[in-house]
Design a protein around this motif. Structure first.
Motif, PDB file in Angstrom:
ATOM      1  N   ARG A 189       0.826  -1.213   0.000  1.00 26.14           N
ATOM      2  CA  ARG A 189       0.000   0.000   0.000  1.00 26.14           C
ATOM      3  C   ARG A 189       0.852   1.251   0.000  1.00 26.14           C
ATOM      4  N   PRO A 190       0.403   2.302  -0.735  1.00 29.82           N
ATOM      5  CA  PRO A 190       1.106   3.584  -0.600  1.00 29.82           C
ATOM      6  C   PRO A 190       0.859   4.155   0.790  1.00 29.82           C
ATOM      7  N   ARG A 191       1.828   4.919   1.296  1.00 31.01           N
ATOM      8  CA  ARG A 191       1.682   5.531   2.606  1.00 31.01           C
ATOM      9  C   ARG A 191       0.587   6.588   2.539  1.00 31.01           C
ATOM     10  N   ALA A 192      -0.356   6.520   3.407  1.00 32.40           N
ATOM     11  CA  ALA A 192      -1.432   7.515   3.441  1.00 32.40           C
ATOM     12  C   ALA A 192      -1.057   8.645   4.394  1.00 32.40           C
ATOM     13  N   PRO A 193      -1.542   9.866   4.118  1.00 30.71           N
ATOM     14  CA  PRO A 193      -1.194  10.980   5.016  1.00 30.71           C
ATOM     15  C   PRO A 193      -1.814  10.804   6.392  1.00 30.71           C
ATOM     16  N   ARG A 194      -1.325  11.600   7.342  1.00 31.87           N
ATOM     17  CA  ARG A 194      -1.877  11.590   8.698  1.00 31.87           C
ATOM     18  C   ARG A 194      -2.377  12.985   9.032  1.00 31.87           C
ATOM     19  N   LEU A 195      -3.196  13.068  10.037  1.00 26.29           N
ATOM     20  CA  LEU A 195      -3.630  14.362  10.542  1.00 26.29           C
ATOM     21  C   LEU A 195      -2.492  14.986  11.331  1.00 26.29           C
ATOM     22  N   ASN A 196      -2.472  16.317  11.359  1.00 26.92           N
ATOM     23  CA  ASN A 196      -1.466  17.040  12.133  1.00 26.92           C
ATOM     24  C   ASN A 196      -2.024  17.439  13.485  1.00 26.92           C
ATOM     25  N   PHE A 197      -1.115  17.876  14.339  1.00 24.82           N
ATOM     26  CA  PHE A 197      -1.503  18.274  15.697  1.00 24.82           C
ATOM     27  C   PHE A 197      -2.650  19.286  15.664  1.00 24.82           C
ATOM     28  N   ASP A 198      -2.536  20.275  14.771  1.00 22.90           N
ATOM     29  CA  ASP A 198      -3.570  21.309  14.699  1.00 22.90           C
ATOM     30  C   ASP A 198      -4.930  20.742  14.282  1.00 22.90           C
TER      31      ASP A 198
END
Ligand SMILES: Cc1cc2nc3c(=O)[nH]c(=O)nc-3n(C[C@H](O)[C@H](O)[C@H](O)COP(=O)(O)O)c2cc1C
Length: 204
Positions: A189-198
């Protein structure tokens, strides 16, 4: 979307941060080499120090190795997960133990009567067991990476797993984790983005 914190804000070096989180992936293809019980025991010996409610330590682990046991597990997994479970060098079934109170005289010596406190309330025990065991599952995944192994957490059919493996001890499964030696272990699988602290934090 994904930002990376300045290395200087962390108390571990970049290589360790990469190994544990940034470049570590959920494994979906497996290396041939063996994962030993000694390696798994060393991982547990590390992650057992992670915090749990009142030190209840309710995580239980079934290590699935033999072809027979693996077939019993595959039969209790969603179809899309079956092949990976069948091919993994070793698979862990993570469970919580609603009877964790039986060990509290040893685990909670600083609170006399802790065992009795939980003994009469099975519902509270089940919830407490699940909450802390889920946390311990997170520690375990990171611990596997710390040992140079790769983890592939996935769902099983938990009622079926419990009937098949835990009819006698009453453990409640909640996650299946394929484990591979990192050497050659990979993901398709391609790496999926993550949510940031903000995105996830409110500061009040
Ligand atoms: C609680 C949990 C349940 C998951 N269930 C499945 C599953 O049933 N099947 C599957 O292929 N992957 C499953 N995954 C894997 C996740 O999709 C994967 O860890 C996530 O997308 C992050 O991938 P990455 O570590 O490679 O970035 C599960 C992961 C977790 C933590």
């Amino acid at each position: 979307m994904t930002e990376t914190l300045e290395a200087s804000s962390l108390a571990i070096d970049d290589a360790t941060a990469d190994r544990l989180f940034r470049t570590a992936r959920t494994v979906t293809t497996f290396a041939e080499s063996e994962v030993t019980d000694e390696q798994l025991a060393a991982v547990y010996d590390l992650i057992k120090w992670g915090p749990t409610m009142m030190n209840t330590s309710p995580l239980r682990v079934l290590v699935v190795r033999t072809p027979e046991a693996r077939q019993r597990l595959v039969a209790n997994a969603p179809e899309g997960n079956q092949e990976r479970i069948a091919k993994a060098p070793v698979t862990l079934v993570l469970a919580s133990d609603p009877d964790f109170h039986e060990r509290l005289d040893v685990l909670v010596p600083h609170i006399p009567g802790a065992r009795e406190m939980f003994a009469g309330d099975a519902e509270a025990r089940a919830e407490a067991a699940r909450t802390s065991a889920l946390l311990q599952a997170g520690y375990l995944i990171v611990g596997l990476r710390a040992a140079g192994l790769a983890a592939g957490p996935m769902h099983g059919n938990y009622d079926g797993i419990d009937a098949e493996f835990f009819a006698e001890n009453g453990w409640k499964s909640f996650l299946v984790v394929n484990v591979s030696s990192a050497d050659g272990a990979d993901t398709t699988r391609p790496r999926a983005p993550r949510l940031n602290f903000d995105d996830v934090a409110q500061v009040v």
